[in-house]
Design an enzyme around this catalytic site. Structure first.
Site, PDB file in Angstrom:
ATOM      1  N   LYS A   1       0.847  -1.200   0.000  1.00  0.00           N
ATOM      2  CA  LYS A   1       0.000   0.000   0.000  1.00  0.00           C
ATOM      3  C   LYS A   1       0.871   1.235   0.000  1.00  0.00           C
ATOM      4  O   LYS A   1       2.044   1.213   0.409  1.00  0.00           O
ATOM      5  CB  LYS A   1      -0.934   0.009   1.216  1.00  0.00           C
ATOM      6  CG  LYS A   1      -0.244   0.035   2.589  1.00  0.00           C
ATOM      7  CD  LYS A   1       0.234   1.395   3.043  1.00  0.00           C
ATOM      8  CE  LYS A   1       0.946   1.355   4.386  1.00  0.00           C
ATOM      9  NZ  LYS A   1       1.570   2.662   4.743  1.00  0.00           N
TER      10      LYS A   1
ATOM     11  N   GLY B   1       3.528  -1.354   4.215  1.00  0.00           N
ATOM     12  CA  GLY B   1       2.524  -2.211   4.821  1.00  0.00           C
ATOM     13  C   GLY B   1       2.678  -3.689   4.530  1.00  0.00           C
ATOM     14  O   GLY B   1       1.701  -4.441   4.644  1.00  0.00           O
TER      15      GLY B   1
ATOM     16  N   SER C   1      -0.058  -6.504   5.476  1.00  0.00           N
ATOM     17  CA  SER C   1      -0.733  -7.175   4.372  1.00  0.00           C
ATOM     18  C   SER C   1      -0.549  -8.686   4.449  1.00  0.00           C
ATOM     19  O   SER C   1      -1.463  -9.468   4.157  1.00  0.00           O
ATOM     20  CB  SER C   1      -0.208  -6.638   3.035  1.00  0.00           C
ATOM     21  OG  SER C   1      -1.033  -7.044   1.963  1.00  0.00           O
TER      22      SER C   1
ATOM     23  N   ASP D   1      -2.678  -1.343  10.817  1.00  0.00           N
ATOM     24  CA  ASP D   1      -2.905  -1.324   9.369  1.00  0.00           C
ATOM     25  C   ASP D   1      -3.584  -2.589   8.854  1.00  0.00           C
ATOM     26  O   ASP D   1      -4.020  -2.636   7.699  1.00  0.00           O
ATOM     27  CB  ASP D   1      -1.577  -1.146   8.618  1.00  0.00           C
ATOM     28  CG  ASP D   1      -1.098   0.290   8.592  1.00  0.00           C
ATOM     29  OD1 ASP D   1      -1.882   1.192   8.970  1.00  0.00           O
ATOM     30  OD2 ASP D   1       0.058   0.529   8.201  1.00  0.00           O
TER      31      ASP D   1
END
Length: 283
Positions: A10, A100, A104, A136
């Site tokens: 991201k 991220g 992720s 996140d």
């Protein structure tokens, strides 16, 4: 049985620090967007009760310190799963980069195990699991383009599309997100117009989007690592529409409207830094 999940990187089109909560966490507003640079998580049933992680990368722990293993152990304990699993993580996203990747990977693990063990978890259940791992992770469960608020637990997918080429440049050092957040002074930090950015995204106003983009953490990270500013300046000189740090850094991304312009920025940065990627946005 084996399940494979894609874990996209991201970028932060906007990151604003709104204040500090009583528990020490910061209240955030962000616009995040996925890009086509992916890790891959493969989960396979085991005949024993162990959680075993393997990876093509040796630059991170392969035990309970890794968010992938944390995700597996959390979902097992929460839902009484005794079944063991092997989790293979194919890393392509740079580590400690502000892209991220770890979050992720954890989100992809939760999605994969939900399918493997046929738990049929609701969106809210997955978000609660994800937030227990990292701020996140709730966003990364669905990725795409989204507005994020609170400590990361408020995720509003946006029906916005940004068809753009992105050049990512990761310098040969990492940044500790925890250390950067400790340096935040909420009274003097540069603020970002997230409301304006969100409106520009939803109305597909590219110029307004560029004018509203920003990252409240940039000044802090650049003060510690001035080379990030050098990267930004070089990308802009090569023709990028904007060059901005993602997350707490140190990766800088550039938006380019055409492949030709992206090639120019990519070639200007290749050799200047080792890790340079030309990718597309994923709305």
């Amino acid at each position: 049985m084996t399940i494979i999940e894609k874990a996209p990187a991201k970028i932060n089109l906007g990151l604003d620090i709104c204040g500090k909560c009583d528990d020490g966490y910061h209240e955030l507003e962000m616009i995040m967007l996925s890009v086509d640079l992916n890790d891959y998580v493969t989960v396979t049933e085991r005949s024993d009760h162990q959680v075993v992680m393997t990876s093509n990368s040796h630059r991170m722990p392969h035990n309970a310190k890794n968010d992938v293993v944390k995700a597996a152990e959390l979902i097992r304990s929460r839902y009484g799963i005794k079944q063991g699993v092997t989790i293979d993580l194919e890393k392509r996203i740079p580590i400690c980069a502000g892209l991220g990747g770890g979050s992720s990977d954890a989100a992809a693990t939760l999605r994969a195990l939900d399918k493997l063990w046929q738990l049929n978890l609701s969106k809210q259940e997955l978000i609660e699991l994800g937030f227990a791992i990292g701020s996140d992770v709730p966003y990364c469960l669905e990725a795409g383009c989204a507005y994020i608020a609170g400590k990361g637990e408020v995720v509003e997918p946006l029906s916005a599309s940004l068809s753009s080429w992105v050049v990512l440049v990761k310098p040969d050092f990492g940044v500790s997100t925890r250390k950067i957040f400790k340096e935040i002074d909420v009274d003097s930090i540069t603020r970002v117009d997230i409301a304006g950015l969100k409106k520009a995204m939803l109305t597909s106003d590219y110029d307004a989007m560029l004018s509203c983009m920003g990252n409240s953490l940039e000044d802090i990270t650049i003060m510690k690592r001035p080379f990030i500013q050098t990267i930004k300046d070089r990308m802009l000189a090569a023709g990028a529409d904007i060059a901005l740090m993602s997350g707490s850094g140190p990766t800088v991304f550039a938006l380019c409207p055409t492949a030709k312009r992206a090639d120019r920025v990519y070639n200007a940065m290749k050799g200047f830094c080792k890790e340079v990627y030309k990718v597309r946005t994923l709305s």
